[in-house]
Write a protein that holds these residues in place. Sequence first.
Motif, PDB file in Angstrom:
ATOM      1  N   ALA A   1      -4.961  -5.920   2.717  1.00 17.83           N
ATOM      2  CA  ALA A   1      -5.910  -5.978   1.600  1.00 17.83           C
ATOM      3  C   ALA A   1      -6.838  -4.768   1.620  1.00 17.83           C
ATOM      4  O   ALA A   1      -7.118  -4.177   0.562  1.00 17.83           O
ATOM      5  N   GLU A   2      -7.284  -4.394   2.789  1.00 14.43           N
ATOM      6  CA  GLU A   2      -8.174  -3.237   2.898  1.00 14.43           C
ATOM      7  C   GLU A   2      -7.455  -1.948   2.517  1.00 14.43           C
ATOM      8  O   GLU A   2      -8.013  -1.081   1.841  1.00 14.43           O
ATOM      9  N   ARG A   3      -6.198  -1.840   2.913  1.00 14.33           N
ATOM     10  CA  ARG A   3      -5.431  -0.637   2.563  1.00 14.33           C
ATOM     11  C   ARG A   3      -5.152  -0.593   1.057  1.00 14.33           C
ATOM     12  O   ARG A   3      -5.156   0.488   0.455  1.00 14.33           O
ATOM     13  N   ILE A   4      -4.897  -1.759   0.453  1.00 17.39           N
ATOM     14  CA  ILE A   4      -4.704  -1.805  -1.000  1.00 17.39           C
ATOM     15  C   ILE A   4      -5.989  -1.390  -1.705  1.00 17.39           C
ATOM     16  O   ILE A   4      -5.972  -0.604  -2.667  1.00 17.39           O
ATOM     17  N   ARG A   5      -7.124  -1.904  -1.230  1.00 16.21           N
ATOM     18  CA  ARG A   5      -8.417  -1.538  -1.822  1.00 16.21           C
ATOM     19  C   ARG A   5      -8.623  -0.021  -1.792  1.00 16.21           C
ATOM     20  O   ARG A   5      -9.110   0.579  -2.752  1.00 16.21           O
TER      21      ARG A   5
ATOM     22  N   ASP B   1       0.824  -1.207   0.000  1.00 20.02           N
ATOM     23  CA  ASP B   1       0.000   0.000   0.000  1.00 20.02           C
ATOM     24  C   ASP B   1       0.857   1.255   0.000  1.00 20.02           C
ATOM     25  O   ASP B   1       0.536   2.240  -0.692  1.00 20.02           O
ATOM     26  N   ASN B   2       1.961   1.241   0.760  1.00 23.86           N
ATOM     27  CA  ASN B   2       2.866   2.395   0.767  1.00 23.86           C
ATOM     28  C   ASN B   2       3.453   2.639  -0.618  1.00 23.86           C
ATOM     29  O   ASN B   2       3.586   3.786  -1.060  1.00 23.86           O
ATOM     30  N   ILE B   3       3.802   1.553  -1.306  1.00 25.30           N
ATOM     31  CA  ILE B   3       4.407   1.675  -2.637  1.00 25.30           C
ATOM     32  C   ILE B   3       3.429   2.308  -3.621  1.00 25.30           C
ATOM     33  O   ILE B   3       3.789   3.196  -4.404  1.00 25.30           O
ATOM     34  N   ILE B   4       2.175   1.865  -3.592  1.00 25.81           N
ATOM     35  CA  ILE B   4       1.162   2.455  -4.480  1.00 25.81           C
ATOM     36  C   ILE B   4       1.022   3.946  -4.191  1.00 25.81           C
ATOM     37  O   ILE B   4       0.983   4.782  -5.112  1.00 25.81           O
ATOM     38  N   LYS B   5       0.979   4.323  -2.923  1.00 23.92           N
ATOM     39  CA  LYS B   5       0.841   5.733  -2.550  1.00 23.92           C
ATOM     40  C   LYS B   5       2.064   6.538  -2.970  1.00 23.92           C
ATOM     41  O   LYS B   5       1.936   7.672  -3.435  1.00 23.92           O
ATOM     42  N   GLU B   6       3.260   5.959  -2.795  1.00 22.02           N
ATOM     43  CA  GLU B   6       4.493   6.654  -3.190  1.00 22.02           C
ATOM     44  C   GLU B   6       4.478   6.978  -4.680  1.00 22.02           C
ATOM     45  O   GLU B   6       4.831   8.094  -5.097  1.00 22.02           O
ATOM     46  N   VAL B   7       4.077   6.003  -5.483  1.00 22.04           N
ATOM     47  CA  VAL B   7       4.050   6.211  -6.933  1.00 22.04           C
ATOM     48  C   VAL B   7       2.958   7.209  -7.308  1.00 22.04           C
ATOM     49  O   VAL B   7       3.174   8.085  -8.166  1.00 22.04           O
ATOM     50  N   ALA B   8       1.809   7.120  -6.667  1.00 21.55           N
ATOM     51  CA  ALA B   8       0.717   8.067  -6.949  1.00 21.55           C
ATOM     52  C   ALA B   8       1.132   9.492  -6.624  1.00 21.55           C
ATOM     53  O   ALA B   8       0.809  10.434  -7.365  1.00 21.55           O
ATOM     54  N   GLU B   9       1.865   9.674  -5.543  1.00 21.62           N
ATOM     55  CA  GLU B   9       2.319  11.016  -5.162  1.00 21.62           C
ATOM     56  C   GLU B   9       3.437  11.511  -6.067  1.00 21.62           C
ATOM     57  O   GLU B   9       3.583  12.708  -6.283  1.00 21.62           O
ATOM     58  N   THR B  10       4.205  10.584  -6.627  1.00 23.76           N
ATOM     59  CA  THR B  10       5.286  10.963  -7.542  1.00 23.76           C
ATOM     60  C   THR B  10       4.737  11.421  -8.893  1.00 23.76           C
ATOM     61  O   THR B  10       5.289  12.329  -9.529  1.00 23.76           O
ATOM     62  N   PHE B  11       3.635  10.788  -9.314  1.00 32.40           N
ATOM     63  CA  PHE B  11       3.024  11.116 -10.606  1.00 32.40           C
ATOM     64  C   PHE B  11       1.560  11.513 -10.380  1.00 32.40           C
ATOM     65  O   PHE B  11       0.637  10.764 -10.727  1.00 32.40           O
ATOM     66  N   PRO B  12       1.335  12.681  -9.773  1.00 30.80           N
ATOM     67  CA  PRO B  12      -0.036  13.081  -9.421  1.00 30.80           C
ATOM     68  C   PRO B  12      -0.937  13.184 -10.648  1.00 30.80           C
ATOM     69  O   PRO B  12      -0.529  13.677 -11.697  1.00 30.80           O
TER      70      PRO B  12
END
Length: 270
Positions: A226-230, A190-201
């Motif tokens: 799983a809930e955090r990924i969702r 979940d942290n990785i998804i958020k990191e990438v989303a913040e890098t490429f807003p």
Amino acid sequence: MVAKVVIDNISKNDLIPEWGLCIYIEHDGHKLLLDTGGSGKFAENAKSLGISLEEIEYGVLSHAHYDHADGLATFFEQNRKASFYLREGAAENCYGKKWIFHKYIGIQKGILKKYQERIVYAKGDYELFPGAYLIPHKTPRLEAIGKRANMYVKNGHRWCPDAFSHEQSLVLFTEKGLVIFNSCSHGGADNIIKEVAETFPGEPMYALIGGFHLFISPEEDVRALAERIRATGIQKVITGHCTGKRAYGILKEELGNCVEQMYTGFEITV
């Protein structure tokens, strides 16, 4: 984008399985190799899959553990031109702790020096080529995860909980959105998804592909993840290797059809 799992723990065919991961990727006319598994066996599978290691243009090491790096020498023997891109924090200093003992789990000793002319250390948000990036962790205090997982790095004479500064995500721009490859996701999927989303807003998040290091995690931790990924809104999750069969089943229960199991020979087309 087309990706083929060259080696993974699971095999559903005649290809060789191994505790490790290696993925071949074609994207925008370029050929990449993510990791090299835990030995030279990935090269045998690559030949069976019709993949020419000589034609690889970019090698990427997801992080500095043996089960992703111990095929490096085999790669360099068969490919005379491509550089392998490691994160700036990568070194031969990763250990797993059990009781008071530390077991080495890092890159084979001496490899980084022997092939130093073929290795590039990526700093910050690194562009491999247009539409392909290497992204470091940006989440603070990841050493708490390292300590909980009994993973350490040795800095001089000091043992420090691993903050995974040697781990990086390969991010590809596709027509469906961003595709993230992170082979073990030690810093948290979940942290990785958020990191990438913040890098490429503003960019849509399509898929996360890789292991999630859940094979010994309690059930409640897997369900919470799983809930955090969702909550990230990512559309597809393709996982294997260190996720483990039990944890994969829980993720499938929680996230349904957006989750797929990867295995040796599995092909992904976006």
